[in-house]
Design an enzyme around this catalytic site. Sequence first.
Site, PDB file in Angstrom:
ATOM      1  N   ASP A 118       0.961  -1.171   2.587  1.00 31.57           N
ATOM      2  CA  ASP A 118       2.214  -1.956   2.469  1.00 31.57           C
ATOM      3  C   ASP A 118       3.452  -0.628   2.907  1.00 31.57           C
ATOM      4  O   ASP A 118       3.054   0.487   2.632  1.00 31.57           O
ATOM      5  CB  ASP A 118       2.440  -2.532   1.043  1.00 31.57           C
ATOM      6  CG  ASP A 118       1.569  -3.466   0.987  1.00 31.57           C
ATOM      7  OD1 ASP A 118       0.933  -4.004   1.872  1.00 31.57           O
ATOM      8  OD2 ASP A 118       1.215  -3.882  -0.447  1.00 31.57           O
TER       9      ASP A 118
HETATM   10  N1  URA Z   1      -3.261  -3.558  -1.687  1.00 30.08           N
HETATM   11  C1  URA Z   1      -1.976  -3.799  -1.799  1.00 30.08           C
HETATM   12  O1  URA Z   1      -1.458  -4.654  -2.600  1.00 30.08           O
HETATM   13  N2  URA Z   1      -1.249  -3.056  -1.173  1.00 30.08           N
HETATM   14  C2  URA Z   1      -1.613  -2.066  -0.182  1.00 30.08           C
HETATM   15  O2  URA Z   1      -1.048  -1.368   0.654  1.00 30.08           O
HETATM   16  C3  URA Z   1      -3.151  -1.786  -0.107  1.00 30.08           C
HETATM   17  C4  URA Z   1      -3.847  -2.448  -0.972  1.00 30.08           C
END
Ligand code: URA
Length: 240
Positions: free
Chosen positions: A102
């Site tokens: 993310d």
């Molecule tokens: N899980 C999440 O919520 N975000 C990420 O970036 C990776 C795993």
Amino acid sequence: MRLDKFLSDCGVGTRSQVKKDIREGRVCVNGEICRSPETKISPDSDAVSLQGRLLGYSRFEYYMLNKPAGCVCAARDNLHPTIFDWIPMNPRKDLAAVGRLDLDTEGLLLVTNDGALSHRLLSPRHHVNKLYEARVSGWLTEEDTASFAKGIDIGDEKQTLPAELMIVESGEESFCRVTIHEGRYHQIKRMFHSLGKEVLWLKRLQMGTFVLDEKLAPGEWRRLNERELEDVEKYKSGHL
Ligand code: URA
């Protein structure tokens, strides 16, 4: 192909740096010093060296980036910087992140043009483990650990696979390590959300056998080393 373009595509310097290398006699083509950047060479059949080091296109490139928060894993984005603002060497424009983190997630990101490796590490069939460290709102309890171990309903058709939650510190804000064996959208945030907690900070430390190099500060990257390249081959040949 022009000699200066070939050198910069090999990642040994910018176009103007490699022109300087050529003019100053540091580059040989087939054993002879060549001082003109516009010389035409054939990457497949001519031997080009810079200060005695033979160069060539390698078919695959493998990088490890300590992704900073605030950048996206896509090739282009209208709003945010992308990982390619940190890994500027993408001469063939075919590099891609192995799975996405993310915008606000930090940590280990493999970047490659080797589709077979990406597929092997991401395919839901293979359950490659991913280790994260997280700060979350609220107290973490043994019940949460048990919920992770059982698998959690995060609103998808199927609940998540069993995952490991290791509580490091529990308090109004808690600190933990989580290992998951799949890679669903916002998976860790959604797992905690289902248990009434919110992820405040998230960092990936490991994917399969690839461990974030602690010498890399956020935004820094390096090529995979010899041992890691052996693992690349093992993953691709089914020995890992
Ligand atoms: N899980 C999440 O919520 N975000 C990420 O970036 C990776 C795993």
